[in-house]
Write a protein that holds these residues in place. Structure first.
Motif, PDB file in Angstrom:
ATOM      1  N   ILE A  24       0.872  -1.162   0.000  1.00  0.00           N
ATOM      2  CA  ILE A  24       0.000   0.000   0.000  1.00  0.00           C
ATOM      3  C   ILE A  24       0.915   1.218   0.000  1.00  0.00           C
ATOM      4  CG2 ILE A  24      -1.913   1.143   1.141  1.00  0.00           C
ATOM      5  CD1 ILE A  24      -2.521  -1.731   0.332  1.00  0.00           C
ATOM      6  N   ARG A  25       0.958   1.931  -1.120  1.00  0.00           N
ATOM      7  CA  ARG A  25       1.934   3.009  -1.273  1.00  0.00           C
ATOM      8  C   ARG A  25       1.267   4.390  -1.231  1.00  0.00           C
ATOM      9  NH1 ARG A  25       6.862   1.297  -3.244  1.00  0.00           N
ATOM     10  NH2 ARG A  25       6.958  -0.920  -3.748  1.00  0.00           N
ATOM     11  N   THR A  26       2.014   5.340  -0.705  1.00  0.00           N
ATOM     12  CA  THR A  26       1.565   6.720  -0.652  1.00  0.00           C
ATOM     13  C   THR A  26       2.305   7.525  -1.705  1.00  0.00           C
ATOM     14  OG1 THR A  26       1.260   6.496   1.734  1.00  0.00           O
ATOM     15  CG2 THR A  26       1.282   8.727   0.839  1.00  0.00           C
ATOM     16  N   GLN A  27       1.556   8.072  -2.664  1.00  0.00           N
ATOM     17  CA  GLN A  27       2.177   8.899  -3.688  1.00  0.00           C
ATOM     18  C   GLN A  27       2.488  10.282  -3.120  1.00  0.00           C
ATOM     19  OE1 GLN A  27       2.943   7.672  -6.658  1.00  0.00           O
ATOM     20  NE2 GLN A  27       2.082   5.708  -6.058  1.00  0.00           N
ATOM     21  N   PRO A  28       3.514  10.957  -3.658  1.00  0.00           N
ATOM     22  CA  PRO A  28       3.905  12.259  -3.082  1.00  0.00           C
ATOM     23  C   PRO A  28       2.885  13.366  -3.280  1.00  0.00           C
ATOM     24  CG  PRO A  28       5.269  11.712  -4.988  1.00  0.00           C
ATOM     25  CD  PRO A  28       4.466  10.489  -4.678  1.00  0.00           C
ATOM     26  N   ILE A  29       2.094  13.340  -4.390  1.00  0.00           N
ATOM     27  CA  ILE A  29       1.021  14.328  -4.549  1.00  0.00           C
ATOM     28  C   ILE A  29      -0.201  13.814  -3.801  1.00  0.00           C
ATOM     29  CG2 ILE A  29      -0.521  15.511  -6.149  1.00  0.00           C
ATOM     30  CD1 ILE A  29       1.594  15.347  -8.289  1.00  0.00           C
ATOM     31  N   LEU A  30      -0.626  14.548  -2.779  1.00  0.00           N
ATOM     32  CA  LEU A  30      -1.768  14.108  -1.975  1.00  0.00           C
ATOM     33  C   LEU A  30      -3.057  14.676  -2.567  1.00  0.00           C
ATOM     34  CD1 LEU A  30      -0.242  14.532   1.583  1.00  0.00           C
ATOM     35  CD2 LEU A  30      -0.347  12.484   0.154  1.00  0.00           C
ATOM     36  N   SER A  31      -4.040  13.827  -2.674  1.00  0.00           N
ATOM     37  CA  SER A  31      -5.268  14.143  -3.395  1.00  0.00           C
ATOM     38  C   SER A  31      -6.083  15.251  -2.725  1.00  0.00           C
ATOM     39  CB  SER A  31      -6.113  12.878  -3.505  1.00  0.00           C
ATOM     40  OG  SER A  31      -7.403  13.195  -3.946  1.00  0.00           O
ATOM     41  N   ALA A  32      -6.677  16.096  -3.578  1.00  0.00           N
ATOM     42  CA  ALA A  32      -7.570  17.144  -3.078  1.00  0.00           C
ATOM     43  C   ALA A  32      -8.799  16.558  -2.401  1.00  0.00           C
ATOM     44  CB  ALA A  32      -7.985  18.058  -4.226  1.00  0.00           C
ATOM     45  N   ILE A 178      -1.917  22.651  -8.496  1.00  0.00           N
ATOM     46  CA  ILE A 178      -2.129  21.306  -9.036  1.00  0.00           C
ATOM     47  C   ILE A 178      -3.581  20.933  -8.758  1.00  0.00           C
ATOM     48  CG2 ILE A 178      -1.462  18.884  -8.938  1.00  0.00           C
ATOM     49  CD1 ILE A 178       1.284  19.676  -8.060  1.00  0.00           C
ATOM     50  N   LEU A 179      -4.339  20.655  -9.812  1.00  0.00           N
ATOM     51  CA  LEU A 179      -5.760  20.339  -9.667  1.00  0.00           C
ATOM     52  C   LEU A 179      -6.005  18.862  -9.938  1.00  0.00           C
ATOM     53  CD1 LEU A 179      -7.427  23.409 -11.433  1.00  0.00           C
ATOM     54  CD2 LEU A 179      -6.826  23.133  -9.028  1.00  0.00           C
ATOM     55  N   ASN A 180      -6.947  18.304  -9.188  1.00  0.00           N
ATOM     56  CA  ASN A 180      -7.268  16.891  -9.293  1.00  0.00           C
ATOM     57  C   ASN A 180      -8.368  16.682 -10.325  1.00  0.00           C
ATOM     58  OD1 ASN A 180      -8.831  14.336  -8.423  1.00  0.00           O
ATOM     59  ND2 ASN A 180      -6.884  14.187  -7.346  1.00  0.00           N
ATOM     60  N   LYS A 181      -8.073  15.972 -11.413  1.00  0.00           N
ATOM     61  CA  LYS A 181      -9.051  15.780 -12.493  1.00  0.00           C
ATOM     62  C   LYS A 181     -10.261  14.980 -12.020  1.00  0.00           C
ATOM     63  CE  LYS A 181      -9.527  13.906 -17.195  1.00  0.00           C
ATOM     64  NZ  LYS A 181     -10.456  12.817 -16.894  1.00  0.00           N
ATOM     65  N   PHE A 182     -10.029  13.965 -11.195  1.00  0.00           N
ATOM     66  CA  PHE A 182     -11.129  13.123 -10.722  1.00  0.00           C
ATOM     67  C   PHE A 182     -12.121  13.955  -9.914  1.00  0.00           C
ATOM     68  CE2 PHE A 182     -13.199  10.368  -7.659  1.00  0.00           C
ATOM     69  CZ  PHE A 182     -13.602   9.304  -8.439  1.00  0.00           C
ATOM     70  N   LEU A 183     -11.618  14.817  -9.045  1.00  0.00           N
ATOM     71  CA  LEU A 183     -12.500  15.639  -8.222  1.00  0.00           C
ATOM     72  C   LEU A 183     -13.314  16.581  -9.093  1.00  0.00           C
ATOM     73  CD1 LEU A 183     -13.277  16.484  -5.281  1.00  0.00           C
ATOM     74  CD2 LEU A 183     -11.517  18.242  -5.459  1.00  0.00           C
ATOM     75  N   LEU A 184     -12.661  17.234 -10.053  1.00  0.00           N
ATOM     76  CA  LEU A 184     -13.369  18.171 -10.924  1.00  0.00           C
ATOM     77  C   LEU A 184     -14.434  17.459 -11.762  1.00  0.00           C
ATOM     78  CD1 LEU A 184     -10.371  20.328 -12.215  1.00  0.00           C
ATOM     79  CD2 LEU A 184     -12.114  21.008 -10.554  1.00  0.00           C
ATOM     80  N   GLU A 185     -14.094  16.298 -12.273  1.00  0.00           N
ATOM     81  CA  GLU A 185     -14.971  15.598 -13.210  1.00  0.00           C
ATOM     82  C   GLU A 185     -16.095  14.847 -12.510  1.00  0.00           C
ATOM     83  OE1 GLU A 185     -12.889  12.752 -15.636  1.00  0.00           O
ATOM     84  OE2 GLU A 185     -14.254  13.100 -17.309  1.00  0.00           O
ATOM     85  N   ASN A 186     -15.788  14.196 -11.407  1.00  0.00           N
ATOM     86  CA  ASN A 186     -16.758  13.300 -10.771  1.00  0.00           C
ATOM     87  C   ASN A 186     -17.515  13.924  -9.612  1.00  0.00           C
ATOM     88  OD1 ASN A 186     -16.280  10.400 -12.007  1.00  0.00           O
ATOM     89  ND2 ASN A 186     -14.295  11.410 -11.828  1.00  0.00           N
ATOM     90  N   ALA A 187     -16.903  14.839  -8.890  1.00  0.00           N
ATOM     91  CA  ALA A 187     -17.614  15.465  -7.772  1.00  0.00           C
ATOM     92  C   ALA A 187     -18.330  16.734  -8.208  1.00  0.00           C
ATOM     93  CB  ALA A 187     -16.638  15.788  -6.641  1.00  0.00           C
ATOM     94  N   TYR A 188     -17.701  17.488  -9.139  1.00  0.00           N
ATOM     95  CA  TYR A 188     -18.275  18.782  -9.523  1.00  0.00           C
ATOM     96  C   TYR A 188     -18.867  18.793 -10.926  1.00  0.00           C
ATOM     97  CZ  TYR A 188     -15.999  20.540  -5.334  1.00  0.00           C
ATOM     98  OH  TYR A 188     -15.620  20.745  -4.039  1.00  0.00           O
ATOM     99  N   ARG A 212      -8.203   8.389  -9.895  1.00  0.00           N
ATOM    100  CA  ARG A 212      -8.159   9.399  -8.830  1.00  0.00           C
ATOM    101  C   ARG A 212      -6.786  10.029  -8.688  1.00  0.00           C
ATOM    102  NH1 ARG A 212     -10.401   5.337  -4.407  1.00  0.00           N
ATOM    103  NH2 ARG A 212      -8.915   4.092  -5.600  1.00  0.00           N
ATOM    104  N   LEU A 213      -5.795   9.495  -9.413  1.00  0.00           N
ATOM    105  CA  LEU A 213      -4.423  10.000  -9.295  1.00  0.00           C
ATOM    106  C   LEU A 213      -3.992  10.770 -10.535  1.00  0.00           C
ATOM    107  CD1 LEU A 213      -2.745   6.844  -7.729  1.00  0.00           C
ATOM    108  CD2 LEU A 213      -3.756   8.804  -6.558  1.00  0.00           C
ATOM    109  N   GLN A 214      -4.950  11.379 -11.237  1.00  0.00           N
ATOM    110  CA  GLN A 214      -4.620  12.173 -12.414  1.00  0.00           C
ATOM    111  C   GLN A 214      -4.680  13.653 -12.049  1.00  0.00           C
ATOM    112  OE1 GLN A 214      -7.374  10.781 -15.412  1.00  0.00           O
ATOM    113  NE2 GLN A 214      -6.112   9.003 -15.866  1.00  0.00           N
ATOM    114  N   HIS A 215      -3.606  14.373 -12.396  1.00  0.00           N
ATOM    115  CA  HIS A 215      -3.474  15.752 -11.921  1.00  0.00           C
ATOM    116  C   HIS A 215      -3.118  16.698 -13.065  1.00  0.00           C
ATOM    117  CE1 HIS A 215      -3.103  13.826  -7.930  1.00  0.00           C
ATOM    118  NE2 HIS A 215      -2.218  13.031  -8.509  1.00  0.00           N
ATOM    119  N   PHE A 216      -3.759  17.879 -13.066  1.00  0.00           N
ATOM    120  CA  PHE A 216      -3.318  18.987 -13.910  1.00  0.00           C
ATOM    121  C   PHE A 216      -2.210  19.711 -13.133  1.00  0.00           C
ATOM    122  CE2 PHE A 216      -7.900  18.531 -14.984  1.00  0.00           C
ATOM    123  CZ  PHE A 216      -7.765  18.195 -16.325  1.00  0.00           C
ATOM    124  N   VAL A 217      -1.001  19.731 -13.674  1.00  0.00           N
ATOM    125  CA  VAL A 217       0.155  20.257 -12.933  1.00  0.00           C
ATOM    126  C   VAL A 217       0.518  21.649 -13.421  1.00  0.00           C
ATOM    127  CG1 VAL A 217       2.580  19.853 -12.345  1.00  0.00           C
ATOM    128  CG2 VAL A 217       1.016  17.909 -12.574  1.00  0.00           C
TER     129      VAL A 217
END
Length: 234
Positions: A24-32, A178-188, A212-217
């Motif tokens: 179970i790994r933690t990526q360095p960019i933490l999700s919004a 850095i914006l989270n694509k999953f949050l923008l697309e699926n929550a909003y 959930r790990l796709q980001h606009f950087v």
């Protein structure tokens, strides 16, 4: 709308499930999405949902985040140490948990080396142990918040598995969004045309092994303020 940028420091190990499997790994960019929940619980009256029924129990939904009067960027890593390690059992019949810095044991848990026969035959549930790779205290991040009401000058919050990751933050000048694509697309439900524009106004796009790990950087900050934030918060 108030915009505040913070530099956050991690004061306790963070184990966050960015990627799952035997490790179970933690990526360095933490999700919004995780940051929205952390700030929502701490400052915006978001209540934890302890019991989900029917399809809600098997289909993750983030629609409740739309009710919060706040929007955040992903947490951009500044200095990150990703060598924190612990081991936990995934067996529902019992809970085992141990911590070690011995790389030999880590290789055995990861399946890179054979497990000692005495453990295989002992019924000790060795196969249910997962290796959790997390972030160490001292790691630092940057994030930006838009909200109707201001956050404290030095907010604090917890994130991660069992809320182990303790953050304390202080205000700073923004460097990147850095914006989270999953949050923008699926929550909003951000329109695809605006998502395409966001991609065009980004320096790069980070593709993870999970949607959930796709980001606009490094998105153009003026574009975010003028187009993305009004669409999200109305």
């Amino acid at each position: 709308m108030i915009e505040q940028t913070y530099r956050a420091t991690l004061y306790a190990p963070l184990f966050y499930s960015s990627a799952e499997g035997r490790s179970i790994r933690t990526q360095p960019i933490l999700s919004a999405t995780a940051l929205m929940h952390a700030l929502g619980y701490r400052y915006f009256g978001l209540e934890k949902r302890y019991a989900l029924l029917g399809s809600e129990a098997t289909s993750p939904s983030y629609d409740h985040l739309r009710e919060l009067p706040v929007f955040v960027t992903d947490m951009r890593p500044l200095t990150v140490d990703a060598r924190e390690r612990t081991f936990r059992s995934s067996d529902y019949r019992s809970e085992r948990h141990f911590t070690t810095n011995d790389p030999e044991i880590a290789d055995r848990v990861n399946g890179k080396k054979s497990v000692p026969e005495i453990l295989e035959a002992a019924g000790a549930g060795w196969q249910t142990i997962r290796n959790y790779l997390g972030l160490s205290p001292g790691s630092t991040f940057e994030f930006t918040v838009w909200s109707e009401d201001p956050l404290p000058n030095r907010p604090s919050f917890r994130m991660g598995i069992n809320q182990t990751g303790e953050f304390r933050a202080e205000e700073a000048d923004p460097e990147q969004f850095i914006l989270n694509k999953f949050l923008l697309e699926n929550a909003y439900d951000i329109p695809s045309k605006l998502l395409s524009k966001t991609l065009e106004r980004s320096e790069s796009f980070s593709r993870g092994n999970d949607p959930r790990l796709q980001h606009f950087v490094d998105v153009d900050r003026g574009f975010v303020r003028d187009h993305v934030v009004p669409e999200v918060l109305g």
